[in-house]
Design a protein around this motif. Sequence first.
Motif, mmCIF file in Angstrom:
data_model
loop_
_atom_site.group_PDB
_atom_site.id
_atom_site.type_symbol
_atom_site.label_atom_id
_atom_site.label_comp_id
_atom_site.label_asym_id
_atom_site.label_seq_id
_atom_site.Cartn_x
_atom_site.Cartn_y
_atom_site.Cartn_z
ATOM 1 N N ARG A 150 0.821 -1.221 0.000
ATOM 2 C CA ARG A 150 0.000 0.000 0.000
ATOM 3 C C ARG A 150 0.853 1.269 0.000
ATOM 4 N N HIS A 151 1.908 1.265 0.812
ATOM 5 C CA HIS A 151 2.709 2.470 1.002
ATOM 6 C C HIS A 151 4.196 2.161 0.929
ATOM 7 N N ARG A 153 7.613 4.431 1.965
ATOM 8 C CA ARG A 153 8.037 5.681 2.629
ATOM 9 C C ARG A 153 9.561 5.611 2.674
ATOM 10 N N ILE A 244 1.159 3.863 -3.170
ATOM 11 C CA ILE A 244 1.627 5.240 -3.282
ATOM 12 C C ILE A 244 2.876 5.395 -2.415
ATOM 13 N N GLU A 263 10.354 2.256 4.632
ATOM 14 C CA GLU A 263 9.284 1.489 5.275
ATOM 15 C C GLU A 263 8.251 1.172 4.209
ATOM 16 N N ASN A 265 4.448 -0.635 3.800
ATOM 17 C CA ASN A 265 3.259 -1.165 4.466
ATOM 18 C C ASN A 265 2.441 -1.958 3.473
ATOM 19 N N GLY A 266 2.097 -3.166 3.839
ATOM 20 C CA GLY A 266 1.255 -3.996 2.995
ATOM 21 C C GLY A 266 -0.038 -4.352 3.698
ATOM 22 N N SER A 267 -0.879 -5.065 2.991
ATOM 23 C CA SER A 267 -2.188 -5.401 3.558
ATOM 24 C C SER A 267 -2.077 -6.356 4.737
ATOM 25 N N HIS A 268 -0.988 -7.108 4.849
ATOM 26 C CA HIS A 268 -0.849 -8.080 5.939
ATOM 27 C C HIS A 268 0.376 -7.875 6.808
ATOM 28 N N GLY A 269 1.113 -6.804 6.549
ATOM 29 C CA GLY A 269 2.299 -6.587 7.366
ATOM 30 C C GLY A 269 3.094 -5.408 6.870
ATOM 31 N N SER A 270 4.175 -5.137 7.543
ATOM 32 C CA SER A 270 5.041 -4.016 7.177
ATOM 33 C C SER A 270 6.488 -4.401 7.414
ATOM 34 N N ALA A 272 10.490 -2.379 7.736
ATOM 35 C CA ALA A 272 11.180 -1.093 7.821
ATOM 36 C C ALA A 272 12.672 -1.329 8.001
ATOM 37 N N PHE A 283 9.973 -5.960 11.228
ATOM 38 C CA PHE A 283 8.893 -6.681 10.546
ATOM 39 C C PHE A 283 7.653 -6.707 11.426
ATOM 40 N N PHE A 284 6.543 -6.259 10.874
ATOM 41 C CA PHE A 284 5.250 -6.385 11.551
ATOM 42 C C PHE A 284 4.420 -7.390 10.790
#
Lengths: 376, 376, 376, 376
Positions: A150-151, A153, A244, A263, A265-270, A272, A283-284
């Motif tokens: 999704r993002h 950064r 974006i 960083e 961000n995805g639909s199921h985690g992130s 950085a 990792f999230f």
Amino acid sequence: MVGHAFMGAAHSQAWRTVNRVFDLPLRARMVAVCGRDPRRTAEAADRLGWEGHHTDWRELIARDDIDLVDICTPGDSHAEIALAALAAGKHVLCEKPLANTLDEAEAMAGAADAARANGIRAMCGFNYRRVPAVTLMRDMIARGDIGTVRHVRAAYLQDWIVDPAHPLVWRLQRDRAGSGALGDIGAHIIDLTQYLTGQHITGVSALTETFIRQRPLPEAPAETGTVTVDDAAILTARLEGGAIATLEATRFATGRKNALRVEINGSHGSLAFDLERLNELEFFDATAPPTTRGFTTVLVTEPEHPYLAAWWPPGHLIGYEHTFTHQMRDLIEAIAHGRDPEPSFTDALSVQRVIDAVEHSARTGTWQPLDSPTHR
Amino acid sequence: MVGHAFMGAAHSQAWRTVNRVFDLPLRARMVAVCGRDPRRTAEAADRLGWEGHHTDWRELIARDDIDLVDICTPGDSHAEIALAALAAGKHVLCEKPLANTLDEAEAMAGAADAARANGIRAMCGFNYRRVPAVTLMRDMIARGDIGTVRHVRAAYLQDWIVDPAHPLVWRLQRDRAGSGALGDIGAHIIDLTQYLTGQHITGVSALTETFIRQRPLPEAPAETGTVTVDDAAILTARLEGGAIATLEATRFATGRKNALRVEINGSHGSLAFDLERLNELEFFDATAPPTTRGFTTVLVTEPEHPYLAAWWPPGHLIGYEHTFTHQMRDLIEAIAHGRDPEPSFTDALSVQRVIDAVEHSARTGTWQPLDSPTHR
Amino acid sequence: MVGHAFMGAAHSQAWRTVNRVFDLPLRARMVAVCGRDPRRTAEAADRLGWEGHHTDWRELIARDDIDLVDICTPGDSHAEIALAALAAGKHVLCEKPLANTLDEAEAMAGAADAARANGIRAMCGFNYRRVPAVTLMRDMIARGDIGTVRHVRAAYLQDWIVDPAHPLVWRLQRDRAGSGALGDIGAHIIDLTQYLTGQHITGVSALTETFIRQRPLPEAPAETGTVTVDDAAILTARLEGGAIATLEATRFATGRKNALRVEINGSHGSLAFDLERLNELEFFDATAPPTTRGFTTVLVTEPEHPYLAAWWPPGHLIGYEHTFTHQMRDLIEAIAHGRDPEPSFTDALSVQRVIDAVEHSARTGTWQPLDSPTHR
Amino acid sequence: MVGHAFMGAAHSQAWRTVNRVFDLPLRARMVAVCGRDPRRTAEAADRLGWEGHHTDWRELIARDDIDLVDICTPGDSHAEIALAALAAGKHVLCEKPLANTLDEAEAMAGAADAARANGIRAMCGFNYRRVPAVTLMRDMIARGDIGTVRHVRAAYLQDWIVDPAHPLVWRLQRDRAGSGALGDIGAHIIDLTQYLTGQHITGVSALTETFIRQRPLPEAPAETGTVTVDDAAILTARLEGGAIATLEATRFATGRKNALRVEINGSHGSLAFDLERLNELEFFDATAPPTTRGFTTVLVTEPEHPYLAAWWPPGHLIGYEHTFTHQMRDLIEAIAHGRDPEPSFTDALSVQRVIDAVEHSARTGTWQPLDSPTHR
């Protein structure tokens, strides 16, 4: 190798080390280094471990006992050297940014495509792809660990010219460097944005700034000259998969020495990353249980991690220089196995197109779309 | 409530808040506060929200409309007030450390046991058990998330008397405070060591130190008096389950303001907490995949976390004061449901025994075993 | 107070606490709360500590014993209530964003200006200005601790609607909420950018995105409705003093719960803040000696720090809710001393103009200049 | 060099690199490596960059063209090799711990003292003294940046044998390794405690534990053997200057891979270091203004920092291996300039004496005083 300044020293350390640590099908021989000043080049050869030295890069290319040319000069000479080397059937490793102009970059990518048919390999030196934590990040995104992106950064923050007394070095001159923070460090985060997500940037809106426009001349500090490149570039972007992005490259982030931060961000985690802590990855995992979920600091020093099995035990850190060692390893493997190394000149051309669009958007104040390249 | 200084203000904020946030079977009425100085006590009652005020705690105990006495005075008066309150059939909440001597503590635990038979509840104020991250840590250890406990590493670091000019306040006098860092903040980490692991300390080897032995008198700064308590206490310990522990309590850790830190390593994972980041818990899960394993920073603000469903949305932090709000919540619940609240006076007595053993070991330079208590 | 949901609960806790902690010239009386549902409003009044309750906000305004109206409703009713309250000579505290449209916001700012002449005060609830670390950051920039501002890097990252199953609540509907992430959380970082630097935003280039366009209806989960607001907004901006900024507001930053982050780089230093660690401020002082220079983590809990002298000892953290307590303190002080509280409705209107420009730029793909306001 | 396993590989990388990065009066030639297995030693020589190879260390010592012997074998052979090398007039670099017994260590220190008279140098490989952040920490303490030292808090945490299935390798056998965590990693923090403070340890109270007493044999995993060393050692200590210390060495700190942590609190400041972030140093300066005071994270990569001027630009990290490169640099400088390198065998003997006292205290449960050495 052409050039023996900062990048030349880093590449030399990598060439000296790569076969000592990795078990590879070919062994690198450090045949000769090339520089403009005979005495300083001879000294560099001796100190950095090169067998010979030249003052004209054409002499390197003329030698039969040289199979690969490593280009560590400023951007204004990349195209000429690379084109000649490829034409002479030498493999080429070229530092980033690929070139100072889009025309040059296109010519280089074309030459690399042609050379490939003859088994000649070309690679561009976006070394941060080879930080193990960054490679791991790409692998995790590719296998779906964070879902749909999704993002993005990304920022590359330095501060080495915050002081107005810093002289007008070549990196602040458009004719030598092509651009400022944008091409020097912005190129890295543009490349990483595309590398990590596996998606191209499809458009940008950008703004550049030069905070200090007059600086002392290096050779005559009482006089000043004009800074002809950007001090900082900031932009928003769209990626082909719907994500974006915000990107920022600056040499005016006081206190940030070499803070390349990404960083995603995805639909199921992130995920950085920060280059100032290059052995770590955050990792999230949104699929973990709610009570114990959070950002996990992975210390990327385990044998299961990219490149690390060849190094030290877990918890024993590696440093900046080994991004180059890993680059040499992958290039040697690619040459030995007849594969194309990554990033290719075409990958680097794609970065160059984004840089060009950024500069265009900054001039016009409008959104600048980018055609999706037909190949990569 | 008896006492209206720092602890009294913190307890008052908790009593004012507890029924506004938690849905409880009983509503707390703030009937009266007690202090020695009539004018200052009246002002405190008005400011802190108490309906009435007294200058003799016996008057509080004599009132029929008071069901619970909250003791927030220095340790030298705990026993007398608590024993009287329990004898009068009042529930008691007593600040830690339970008492200044082991004899007093034993008498209090005995009185609490006797009162329990009449439905009277007694609780000791080890408020840090009620930091949500700490409660979560205990729950995770209890359900086996880190396996068999191997190590406890606990420190409570402050620095408020590093300056030799800091006056000889009551906390630095043995007759008022019982001990120094040991009883004031060491008590918390001794309690947490036993609470978090669910195991008693079975022996200690300790060392105490008073770095600054003469300090200005508060009322006559030109004169000095003798510090009669420890500035710091450090110890090694064994737990009944086979784990070993290091504990440190000090008021001389320059720059550490309120750093209560506990790390517990188990056979399958680890947990770490720092009170200066009280909304966070670090968790290492050794059963996670090797490439993505690491310490996870859990932001303990989710509705699934202890106490948090009543508060703000995820990511909105709570503060120090709510450890007391949670304490009041649990005490009210225990009284309403006829359960014994934790920590009991017996739990607090167990801490007192460790403190006593620490002082004995520090005097003699020998290992000091502790009998396992028969009940808890 | 009008509204008793999340914001109403937070404001109530602040009103209950403010006079217990701060020594103020006026004491707040919590006269009445207003909500639409009679039973739920009565319950809220009882739970939150309000003496009375109403179901029509006009009844609040009609009461002579009410001097101040605190508006905690969604943005679509702010203008009507605030205009009526000001016209009736009540002080007004209005939650952010000030209004859902620029026209409404302009009318409100005009009404506040007119009311000021009669000693009536209006304040907008950008509560994060009152995080002590944020106030300290502003004070440090104002007194020149970091020199000339070069960069602002602000992001407000949440993740509460990452799940496509999250229902279409009012915050996802344009007619109720005005906009999405942009007005809800983007408003905070726009305000902080201007507040912290003391400079207005003079132009923006922006991009907004709605990642999930259809969501289940809250009252009928089997059906879906259309999300009519942005999920995320990203932008570049220029400030009147020559600095450049990147801002990002999103509800899709998986794992970031309430991460309002601001970093500001100046010619002599930098400051960085993260709301998920709200008691901390990072400070880089470029004038410090080179060997010991770095980012200093200031634990903002000292009595010398803004608001903190009234709270707990150093190292004892405060939480999210006290941003509101501090807001009430400043509002009470302003009313008592006949001063205008900050942020004024004009300050909030300025944020609204940036939001409007962001939406315009996102639609047109062009740079959107903002006139510098004539007053602030 | 004798030994070519983990330590041998690390030392080789350092020998290969030291003259390429540092400008030194002598250039190291990597003459020969020695190992027990002929084929594996030949392979190691080729891979690691040694010109020749032997299977008997006596052959190394017999060679005239070898001036320095680098001992990278397990502790049980240190004394014999070092004594022979010194007797033969070779400089000696010996890995830590100096020896497996106090008697051997004393003989080695005596031999080093005798050799010194002939210009022969001996150095013990406590490589972590050469982490730039650690060297900086020592320099700062020595010049008074934190005032009088009050506390040392040192831990060396690893977790590589947490799994009971980990085999009974030589490091778990007393006859080969001397001790377990204590001598292997505890030796480092004992050395650093004395090195950083410039003070000797004057007494200890210690406790050791072996959590897993039976482990599979490496060569016959179906059978088990007895672990004869400690898994963990914890201790309290006093330093000659009045400070007190807690030390912990363990291989059972699940999730901590190589976490050598030292925090030192002084009367005017504090310093903290963690080897898992080896390019960083935390510094609290109590003389800084109260509002902006805090722990500063110094990124130790500036040219003003120890060893760093020879490396990469600020913010470009170095890794674990360069602690050895720096060790070689200092050893070469010492030899060239006729100075004694540090740490000397006498320094290492002092560590050995503490280890001996720790084991004695752990056996007897009593405080174990240590005589202050007469020279250092």
